[in-house]
Design a protein around this motif. Structure first.
Motif, PDB file in Angstrom:
ATOM      1  N   LEU A 133      14.919 165.385  60.125  1.00 61.47           N
ATOM      2  CA  LEU A 133      14.311 166.633  60.727  1.00 61.47           C
ATOM      3  C   LEU A 133      13.885 167.775  59.541  1.00 61.47           C
ATOM      4  N   ALA A 134      13.922 167.577  58.430  1.00 56.74           N
ATOM      5  CA  ALA A 134      13.666 168.354  57.497  1.00 56.74           C
ATOM      6  C   ALA A 134      12.219 168.413  57.344  1.00 56.74           C
ATOM      7  N   PRO A 135      11.282 167.576  57.384  1.00 53.45           N
ATOM      8  CA  PRO A 135       9.869 167.812  57.185  1.00 53.45           C
ATOM      9  C   PRO A 135       9.526 168.800  58.280  1.00 53.45           C
ATOM     10  N   ALA A 160       7.816 164.890  53.564  1.00 51.81           N
ATOM     11  CA  ALA A 160       7.762 163.575  54.147  1.00 51.81           C
ATOM     12  C   ALA A 160       7.563 162.526  53.099  1.00 51.81           C
ATOM     13  N   LEU A 161       6.838 162.833  52.292  1.00 48.89           N
ATOM     14  CA  LEU A 161       6.374 161.596  51.277  1.00 48.89           C
ATOM     15  C   LEU A 161       7.709 161.311  50.564  1.00 48.89           C
ATOM     16  N   LEU A 162       8.386 162.421  50.128  1.00 44.85           N
ATOM     17  CA  LEU A 162       9.651 162.015  49.414  1.00 44.85           C
ATOM     18  C   LEU A 162      10.786 161.335  50.198  1.00 44.85           C
ATOM     19  N   ILE A 163      10.982 162.077  51.285  1.00 49.76           N
ATOM     20  CA  ILE A 163      12.080 161.215  52.311  1.00 49.76           C
ATOM     21  C   ILE A 163      11.498 159.888  52.635  1.00 49.76           C
ATOM     22  N   GLY A 164      10.341 159.864  53.159  1.00 50.52           N
ATOM     23  CA  GLY A 164       9.594 158.755  53.698  1.00 50.52           C
ATOM     24  C   GLY A 164       9.421 157.538  52.641  1.00 50.52           C
ATOM     25  N   SER A 165       9.179 157.824  51.405  1.00 50.20           N
ATOM     26  CA  SER A 165       9.293 156.790  50.458  1.00 50.20           C
ATOM     27  C   SER A 165      10.612 156.349  49.966  1.00 50.20           C
ATOM     28  N   ALA A 166      11.665 157.043  50.160  1.00 52.77           N
ATOM     29  CA  ALA A 166      12.868 156.798  49.759  1.00 52.77           C
ATOM     30  C   ALA A 166      13.363 155.669  51.074  1.00 52.77           C
ATOM     31  N   GLU A 167      13.103 156.058  52.331  1.00 54.30           N
ATOM     32  CA  GLU A 167      13.565 155.571  53.321  1.00 54.30           C
ATOM     33  C   GLU A 167      12.625 154.017  53.340  1.00 54.30           C
ATOM     34  N   GLY A 168      11.499 154.017  52.997  1.00 56.60           N
ATOM     35  CA  GLY A 168      10.792 152.588  52.894  1.00 56.60           C
ATOM     36  C   GLY A 168      11.394 151.730  52.202  1.00 56.60           C
ATOM     37  N   ILE A 169      11.710 152.139  50.912  1.00 54.62           N
ATOM     38  CA  ILE A 169      12.431 151.362  49.744  1.00 54.62           C
ATOM     39  C   ILE A 169      13.790 150.927  50.317  1.00 54.62           C
ATOM     40  N   ALA A 170      14.792 151.867  50.945  1.00 58.05           N
ATOM     41  CA  ALA A 170      15.795 151.604  51.606  1.00 58.05           C
ATOM     42  C   ALA A 170      16.019 150.693  52.583  1.00 58.05           C
ATOM     43  N   LEU A 171      14.823 150.726  53.274  1.00 58.96           N
ATOM     44  CA  LEU A 171      14.638 149.590  54.665  1.00 58.96           C
ATOM     45  C   LEU A 171      14.481 148.231  54.065  1.00 58.96           C
ATOM     46  N   LEU A 172      13.632 148.094  52.957  1.00 58.12           N
ATOM     47  CA  LEU A 172      13.316 146.980  52.329  1.00 58.12           C
ATOM     48  C   LEU A 172      14.625 146.281  51.627  1.00 58.12           C
ATOM     49  N   CYS A 173      15.274 147.124  50.781  1.00 58.72           N
ATOM     50  CA  CYS A 173      16.366 146.547  50.085  1.00 58.72           C
ATOM     51  C   CYS A 173      17.535 146.112  51.362  1.00 58.72           C
ATOM     52  N   ARG A 174      17.722 146.971  52.431  1.00 59.70           N
ATOM     53  CA  ARG A 174      18.562 146.680  53.291  1.00 59.70           C
ATOM     54  C   ARG A 174      18.381 145.298  54.023  1.00 59.70           C
ATOM     55  N   ARG A 175      16.942 145.039  54.037  1.00 55.56           N
ATOM     56  CA  ARG A 175      16.527 144.042  54.930  1.00 55.56           C
ATOM     57  C   ARG A 175      16.792 142.724  54.066  1.00 55.56           C
ATOM     58  N   HIS A 176      16.509 142.728  52.640  1.00 54.44           N
ATOM     59  CA  HIS A 176      16.435 141.528  52.066  1.00 54.44           C
ATOM     60  C   HIS A 176      17.714 141.491  50.894  1.00 54.44           C
ATOM     61  N   ALA A 177      18.482 142.548  50.887  1.00 54.93           N
ATOM     62  CA  ALA A 177      19.589 142.425  50.333  1.00 54.93           C
ATOM     63  C   ALA A 177      21.053 143.081  50.873  1.00 54.93           C
ATOM     64  N   ALA A 178      20.982 143.065  52.220  1.00 55.72           N
ATOM     65  CA  ALA A 178      21.927 143.647  53.190  1.00 55.72           C
ATOM     66  C   ALA A 178      23.492 143.174  52.491  1.00 55.72           C
ATOM     67  N   SER A 179      23.657 141.949  52.299  1.00 58.28           N
ATOM     68  CA  SER A 179      25.141 141.378  51.792  1.00 58.28           C
ATOM     69  C   SER A 179      25.343 141.801  50.499  1.00 58.28           C
ATOM     70  N   MET A 180      24.416 142.127  49.706  1.00 55.93           N
ATOM     71  CA  MET A 180      24.674 142.638  48.347  1.00 55.93           C
ATOM     72  C   MET A 180      24.946 144.025  48.166  1.00 55.93           C
ATOM     73  N   LEU A 181      24.354 144.911  49.130  1.00 54.03           N
ATOM     74  CA  LEU A 181      24.595 146.317  49.309  1.00 54.03           C
ATOM     75  C   LEU A 181      25.935 146.540  50.032  1.00 54.03           C
ATOM     76  N   ALA A 182      26.452 145.687  50.817  1.00 50.12           N
ATOM     77  CA  ALA A 182      27.515 145.815  51.573  1.00 50.12           C
ATOM     78  C   ALA A 182      28.670 145.450  50.521  1.00 50.12           C
ATOM     79  N   SER A 183      28.494 144.470  49.725  1.00 53.83           N
ATOM     80  CA  SER A 183      29.664 143.912  48.744  1.00 53.83           C
ATOM     81  C   SER A 183      29.561 145.121  47.397  1.00 53.83           C
ATOM     82  N   HIS A 184      28.433 145.850  47.202  1.00 54.01           N
ATOM     83  CA  HIS A 184      28.585 146.790  46.005  1.00 54.01           C
ATOM     84  C   HIS A 184      28.329 148.106  46.469  1.00 54.01           C
ATOM     85  N   GLY A 185      28.971 148.477  47.661  1.00 51.91           N
ATOM     86  CA  GLY A 185      28.618 149.846  48.355  1.00 51.91           C
ATOM     87  C   GLY A 185      29.285 150.852  47.255  1.00 51.91           C
ATOM     88  N   HIS A 186      30.394 150.430  46.537  1.00 52.45           N
ATOM     89  CA  HIS A 186      31.174 151.543  45.639  1.00 52.45           C
ATOM     90  C   HIS A 186      30.082 151.769  44.603  1.00 52.45           C
TER      91      HIS A 186
END
Length: 305
Positions: A133-135, A160-186
């Motif tokens: 909602l922020a933008p 929008a650029l700051l939040i959107g770019s972070a969200e884009g990188i996060a989506l890529l990471c969650r798509r290709h490294a979901a299991s790693m993120l789940a095991s290294h959440g802490h």
């Protein structure tokens, strides 16, 4: 050293970061150029911790998907602005307070909630929805109250650029490294805490000099920052029903905002008084969780007795 070991010590470390920045101005000046990078890292870390199942569940709960984000992003800034007008504050200080409270919940609130033993799902979901909602909401509120030397469109684009770019990188990471993120959440939470510590140091750059130059203005900003944060946390604790942990979690969501996100996109358009207030907001954000932790400890001792 594993950054995850920072999490249990988080509230103490964050409070320490603020005081270190005040005691050692050179250290704060050294960290100051890192502010934009730490904000991006904090936002990215928060988005990496998104649990799709938690988000889906939140959308089925109007109190989380509609009510809380609306209160956080619209109702709170309007109430703070009205209160500022009522007590006769200067327009630039009112705008600073409104912009600070129009920011989404602090990206570190989820990590702080986990540090304090609370459920991190609620602040995480509300924070993500509020960032979306922020933008829209922040530029509209800035334009409504006026006085910012930055057009609402430019402000919206930067957010929008700051939040959107972070969200884009996060989506890529969650798509290709979901299991790693789940095991290294802490570990991700530990990185967020480390980034918050550096950001706390950075925000104190120049504050000591401003305190010496105009102690009255600095004191006013500090008093207003603490009063606003405490009032919002108290209102949040009474907003929804539930046990003490849930109430305090909602209080953290309302009181602790990602002021750095708004501050970094405004940049030079922030007046000296606005920048001083933004810096002052960091003290309650980083100090009050330590006090909440103490209150929780006292409550647990009473129950155990």
């Amino acid at each position: 050293m594993q950054l995850s070991i920072l999490i249990p010590r988080g509230p103490t470390l964050l409070a320490l970061g603020v005081f270190l920045g005040l005691i050692f101005p050179a250290l704060a000046d050294l960290a100051h150029p890192l502010m934009p990078a730490t904000i991006f890292l904090i936002v990215l870390g928060t988005l990496l911790r998104v649990d799709n199942r938690a988000v889906a569940a939140a959308f089925r709960r109007p109190s989380l998907s509609i009510f809380l984000p609306a209160v956080v992003m619209v109702v709170c800034p309007l109430m703070v602005g009205a209160a500022g007008h009522a007590i006769g504050l200067s327009p630039d200080l009112i705008l600073a307070m409104v912009l600070a409270v129009s920011a989404p919940p602090s990206s570190g609130t989820t990590a702080v909630a986990r540090m304090l033993g609370f459920d991190g799902a609620v602040p995480l979901v509300v924070t993500v929805l509020s960032m979306a909602l922020a933008p829209i909401s922040v530029p509209l509120l800035a334009g409504w109250f006026g006085g910012l030397e930055l057009s609402p469109f430019d402000l919206a684009l930067r957010l929008a650029l700051l939040i959107g770019s972070a969200e884009g990188i996060a989506l890529l990471c969650r798509r290709h490294a979901a299991s790693m993120l789940a095991s290294h959440g802490h570990m991700v939470d530990g990185i967020i805490v480390a980034a918050l510590l550096v950001f706390a140091l950075a925000t104190m750059s120049g504050v000591r000099a401003q305190l010496a130059a105009d102690i009255e203005a600095a004191t006013l900003c500090l008093v207003l920052a603490f009063a606003c944060n405490i009032a919002l946390q108290a209102a949040g604790a009474m907003l929804l029903s539930g046990n003490l942990a849930r109430r305090l979690t909602v209080g953290l969501i309302l009181g602790n905002r990602n002021v750095g996100l708004v501050w970094s996109v405004i940049g030079a358009a922030a007046s000296p008084r606005m920048a001083l207030y933004f810096a002052a907001t960091q003290l309650p954000i980083y100090i009050l969780p330590r006090l909440v932790e103490t209150l929780i400890g006292l409550e647990k001792n009473k129950v155990s007795q």
